[in-house]
Design a protein around this motif. Structure first.
Motif, PDB file in Angstrom:
ATOM      1  N   GLY A 180       0.816  -1.212   0.000  1.00 21.33           N
ATOM      2  CA  GLY A 180       0.000   0.000   0.000  1.00 21.33           C
ATOM      3  C   GLY A 180       0.846   1.257   0.000  1.00 21.33           C
ATOM      4  N   GLN A 181       1.967   1.228   0.710  1.00 24.00           N
ATOM      5  CA  GLN A 181       2.857   2.386   0.748  1.00 24.00           C
ATOM      6  C   GLN A 181       3.526   2.614  -0.599  1.00 24.00           C
ATOM      7  N   VAL A 182       3.944   1.542  -1.249  1.00 28.00           N
ATOM      8  CA  VAL A 182       4.566   1.682  -2.569  1.00 28.00           C
ATOM      9  C   VAL A 182       3.521   2.112  -3.605  1.00 28.00           C
ATOM     10  N   ARG A 183       2.290   1.647  -3.435  1.00 25.75           N
ATOM     11  CA  ARG A 183       1.207   2.113  -4.320  1.00 25.75           C
ATOM     12  C   ARG A 183       1.088   3.635  -4.256  1.00 25.75           C
ATOM     13  N   THR A 184       1.214   4.192  -3.084  1.00 27.40           N
ATOM     14  CA  THR A 184       1.158   5.642  -2.932  1.00 27.40           C
ATOM     15  C   THR A 184       2.305   6.316  -3.689  1.00 27.40           C
ATOM     16  N   LEU A 185       3.493   5.727  -3.653  1.00 28.63           N
ATOM     17  CA  LEU A 185       4.627   6.277  -4.394  1.00 28.63           C
ATOM     18  C   LEU A 185       4.382   6.239  -5.904  1.00 28.63           C
ATOM     19  N   ILE A 186       3.763   5.154  -6.387  1.00 30.02           N
ATOM     20  CA  ILE A 186       3.423   5.057  -7.812  1.00 30.02           C
ATOM     21  C   ILE A 186       2.428   6.147  -8.197  1.00 30.02           C
ATOM     22  N   GLU A 221       2.083   8.996  -6.746  1.00 30.48           N
ATOM     23  CA  GLU A 221       2.792  10.270  -6.679  1.00 30.48           C
ATOM     24  C   GLU A 221       3.629  10.502  -7.932  1.00 30.48           C
ATOM     25  N   ASP A 222       4.237   9.437  -8.461  1.00 31.46           N
ATOM     26  CA  ASP A 222       4.977   9.561  -9.728  1.00 31.46           C
ATOM     27  C   ASP A 222       4.074  10.092 -10.836  1.00 31.46           C
ATOM     28  N   PHE A 223       2.899   9.509 -10.953  1.00 30.66           N
ATOM     29  CA  PHE A 223       1.955   9.966 -11.981  1.00 30.66           C
ATOM     30  C   PHE A 223       1.553  11.422 -11.745  1.00 30.66           C
ATOM     31  N   ARG A 224       1.286  11.764 -10.491  1.00 34.05           N
ATOM     32  CA  ARG A 224       0.848  13.135 -10.181  1.00 34.05           C
ATOM     33  C   ARG A 224       1.887  14.147 -10.643  1.00 34.05           C
ATOM     34  N   LYS A 225       3.147  13.853 -10.390  1.00 29.09           N
ATOM     35  CA  LYS A 225       4.216  14.774 -10.779  1.00 29.09           C
ATOM     36  C   LYS A 225       4.289  14.936 -12.291  1.00 29.09           C
ATOM     37  N   VAL A 226       4.149  13.832 -13.017  1.00 25.07           N
ATOM     38  CA  VAL A 226       4.199  13.921 -14.481  1.00 25.07           C
ATOM     39  C   VAL A 226       3.027  14.738 -15.015  1.00 25.07           C
ATOM     40  N   PHE A 227       1.844  14.526 -14.459  1.00 24.82           N
ATOM     41  CA  PHE A 227       0.670  15.240 -14.969  1.00 24.82           C
ATOM     42  C   PHE A 227       0.654  16.714 -14.597  1.00 24.82           C
ATOM     43  N   GLU A 228       1.571  17.142 -13.743  1.00 20.39           N
ATOM     44  CA  GLU A 228       1.703  18.583 -13.492  1.00 20.39           C
ATOM     45  C   GLU A 228       2.219  19.309 -14.737  1.00 20.39           C
ATOM     46  N   GLY A 229       2.948  18.566 -15.593  1.00 21.01           N
ATOM     47  CA  GLY A 229       3.525  19.213 -16.768  1.00 21.01           C
ATOM     48  C   GLY A 229       3.113  18.638 -18.107  1.00 21.01           C
ATOM     49  N   TYR A 230       2.279  17.561 -18.083  1.00 18.91           N
ATOM     50  CA  TYR A 230       1.917  16.898 -19.332  1.00 18.91           C
ATOM     51  C   TYR A 230       0.430  16.572 -19.363  1.00 18.91           C
ATOM     52  N   ASP A 231      -0.119  16.544 -20.576  1.00 19.72           N
ATOM     53  CA  ASP A 231      -1.538  16.215 -20.758  1.00 19.72           C
ATOM     54  C   ASP A 231      -1.774  14.709 -20.752  1.00 19.72           C
ATOM     55  N   LEU A 232      -0.840  13.958 -21.343  1.00 20.04           N
ATOM     56  CA  LEU A 232      -0.992  12.515 -21.489  1.00 20.04           C
ATOM     57  C   LEU A 232       0.350  11.825 -21.292  1.00 20.04           C
ATOM     58  N   ILE A 233       0.278  10.534 -21.041  1.00 17.80           N
ATOM     59  CA  ILE A 233       1.442   9.652 -21.037  1.00 17.80           C
ATOM     60  C   ILE A 233       1.214   8.600 -22.105  1.00 17.80           C
ATOM     61  N   MET A 234       2.249   8.256 -22.853  1.00 23.22           N
ATOM     62  CA  MET A 234       2.122   7.232 -23.888  1.00 23.22           C
ATOM     63  C   MET A 234       3.176   6.154 -23.696  1.00 23.22           C
ATOM     64  N   GLY A 235       2.919   4.994 -24.276  1.00 23.01           N
ATOM     65  CA  GLY A 235       3.863   3.886 -24.245  1.00 23.01           C
ATOM     66  C   GLY A 235       3.220   2.649 -24.843  1.00 23.01           C
ATOM     67  N   PRO A 236       3.925   1.535 -24.861  1.00 28.70           N
ATOM     68  CA  PRO A 236       3.307   0.292 -25.325  1.00 28.70           C
ATOM     69  C   PRO A 236       2.212  -0.148 -24.341  1.00 28.70           C
ATOM     70  N   THR A 237       1.213  -0.842 -24.841  1.00 31.67           N
ATOM     71  CA  THR A 237       0.230  -1.444 -23.942  1.00 31.67           C
ATOM     72  C   THR A 237       0.787  -2.702 -23.309  1.00 31.67           C
TER      73      THR A 237
END
Length: 488
Positions: free
Chosen positions: A377-383, A385-401
């Motif tokens: 659960g604690q590591v889930r929170t870190l994951i 937070e990673d997304f939150r930081k990226v979305f502060e500067g970007y509209d979308l994230i892309m990559g392979p499915t």
């Protein structure tokens, strides 16, 4: 052109003009299912009688000219409750279970006058990444029947790609919509957690599960999400938000849009041929006016480990209700109450389900809870937070499915770790509750490659905007497998 080859907008126009009837469309859909079912194995139940009754009633009432989904057949994953229609979760445990209620998602389809044509195959209780853990039969990939269709919603995805139905419903706990969509070359959407009610979805992992739509094209997918979404008082996790028009941004250009490409999504374990298609997609987005830049999601590498602790722990709790007492399978060679529980669950659940129940119970057990479940659960929170930081500067994230294209049937059945790693790129999205989509992005070794787009919470319209622009600038969505009249 056969009806199944036409978009729902085209079908709607034919229905409104009365060039075809709803009953004729339903009958042709049933015929398409029947013709390809032996090769694909995508349906557990075909609800012919009920579907034709609904179609005749709708013909008598008249198709709603303002509702593009009116009279359109849809297939429903067999872990979503349908009143009076078998709902088995592809398990021996529920082989004879006919619910007395509809899931909210199914009720919402009926409100749009859609025709539920049947229930699609899946990994047992949605636990699997290849559709091979089904009690009844494996589903097959629409492009190559020696390959898996992905899981757990493999039947729903293959049915759309193989031309059996135009639209279908799946559920996504760790990639179970997006990975099959990628393997079958169609559009699959996992909406934001809470966007669609989970009432009536047979629970696997309650903090991760989400129902979502499959369709051949971006616009059709958006239409179906619009029907499914909405607040539901029967689901405490349902978001109390108005349903937007998910098609509203389709057709808008991408000038100024910023898209992040995580370096972790393009590293070790990603098939070079898949990577090449994603890099080509990044160039296409730049040609369309977007900026694509490399970022880092450093904790994403822990996603698989975190997921299999949290999901299995929640599954162990949710599956306690299947005890042989109230409904479903009950063992016959019983002498006492303990036998009812132990033998029913031992005989009724398949190996993968039992594996996850045992893993979950271990993670929750005294002496191990802090070391495993709490830490996950604690590591889930870190994951998150990673997304939150990226979305502060970007509209979308892309990559392979997915790291690879569809793999051979049977090739990973005896290697659960290899099977689990196939969800490496999709799992973090569920852990963070974000919306994610897979859409066709080319081919590798003659099989479809899926492009995953991820947005911030409740930003599905932006996903459809970018996906729509990419789809309009490419022709991958127009390619069809041989079983559906293509030339692969």
């Amino acid at each position: 052109m056969r009806l199944q080859e036409q978009t729902i907008d085209q079908l709607h126009d034919l229905l409104v003009k009365k060039e075809i009837s709803v009953e004729e469309l339903a009958k042709e859909t049933l015929k398409d299912i029947e013709e390809r079912e032996a090769a694909l194995g995508n349906f557990i139940t075909i609800s012919e009688e009920t579907a034709l009754e609904q179609a005749r009633a709708l013909d008598a009432k008249g198709v709603d000219a303002d509702n593009v989904l009116s009279g359109i057949p849809v297939a429903v994953k067999d872990n979503i409750s349908t009143k009076g229609i078998l709902t088995t979760a592809a398990s021996k445990m529920l082989y004879n279970y006919k619910p007395i209620f509809d899931a909210t998602s199914v009720s919402n389809l009926y409100k749009k006058d859609m025709i539920v044509i049947g229930k699609t195959n899946l990994d047992e209780f949605a636990m699997g990444g290849s559709n091979e853990t089904s009690y009844f039969k494996p589903s097959k990939n629409a492009w190559d029947q020696s390959k898996v269709p992905g899981g757990s919603s493999g039947g729903s995805a293959s049915a759309v790609a193989g031309g059996q139905v135009r639209l279908s419903l799946g559920s996504d706990t760790g990639g179970s919509i997006r990975q099959p969509a990628a393997f079958n070359g169609i559009v699959g959407m996992k909406p934001t957690y809470g966007r669609i009610s989970r009432f009536g979805l047979i629970a696997f992992a309650s903090s991760l599960d989400q129902i979502g739509p499959f369709a051949p094209t971006v616009r059709e997918n958006a239409h179906l999400l619009g029907a499914l979404a909405g607040h539901d008082l029967r689901d405490a996790t349902s978001a109390p938000l108005a349903v937007p028009d998910f098609t509203s941004k389709i057709g808008q250009d991408l000038t100024g849009m910023k898209i992040a490409l995580p370096k972790e999504y393009m590293g070790e374990g990603i098939d070079p041929a898949v990577k090449d298609q994603i890099l080509a997609a990044a160039k296409k987005f730049e040609e369309l006016g977007a900026r694509v830049e490399e970022v880092s999601l450093p904790h994403s590498r822990y996603g698989v480990a975190v997921y299999y602790i949290i999901a299995s722990s929640e599954a162990a709790s949710n599956l306690q209700r299947f005890d042989g007492i109230r409904y479903g399978f009950r063992a016959e060679d019983i002498e006492n109450l303990e036998d009812v529980y132990v033998k029913t669950r031992s005989q009724g659940f398949g190996d993968e389900v039992k594996r996850r129940i045992m893993l979950g119970n271990f993670s929750l057990s005294s002496g191990y809870y802090d070391a495993y479940f709490k830490k996950a659960g604690q590591v889930r929170t870190l994951i998150m937070e990673d997304f939150r930081k990226v979305f502060e500067g970007y509209d979308l994230i892309m990559g392979p499915t997915a790291p690879t294209v569809a793999f051979d049937l049977g090739s990973r059945v005896e290697d659960p770790i290899a099977m689990y790693l196939a969800d490496l790129l999709t799992i973090p999205v569920n852990l963070a509750g974000l919306p994610g989509m897979s859409l066709p992005a080319g081919f590798a070794d003659g099989l479809p490659v899926g492009l995953q787009l991820i947005a911030n919470h409740f930003q599905e319209e932006t996903l459809y905007q970018a996906a729509g622009a990419f789809e309009a600038a490419t022709s991958y969505h127009l390619e069809k497998p041989a079983i559906f009249g293509g030339v692969n």
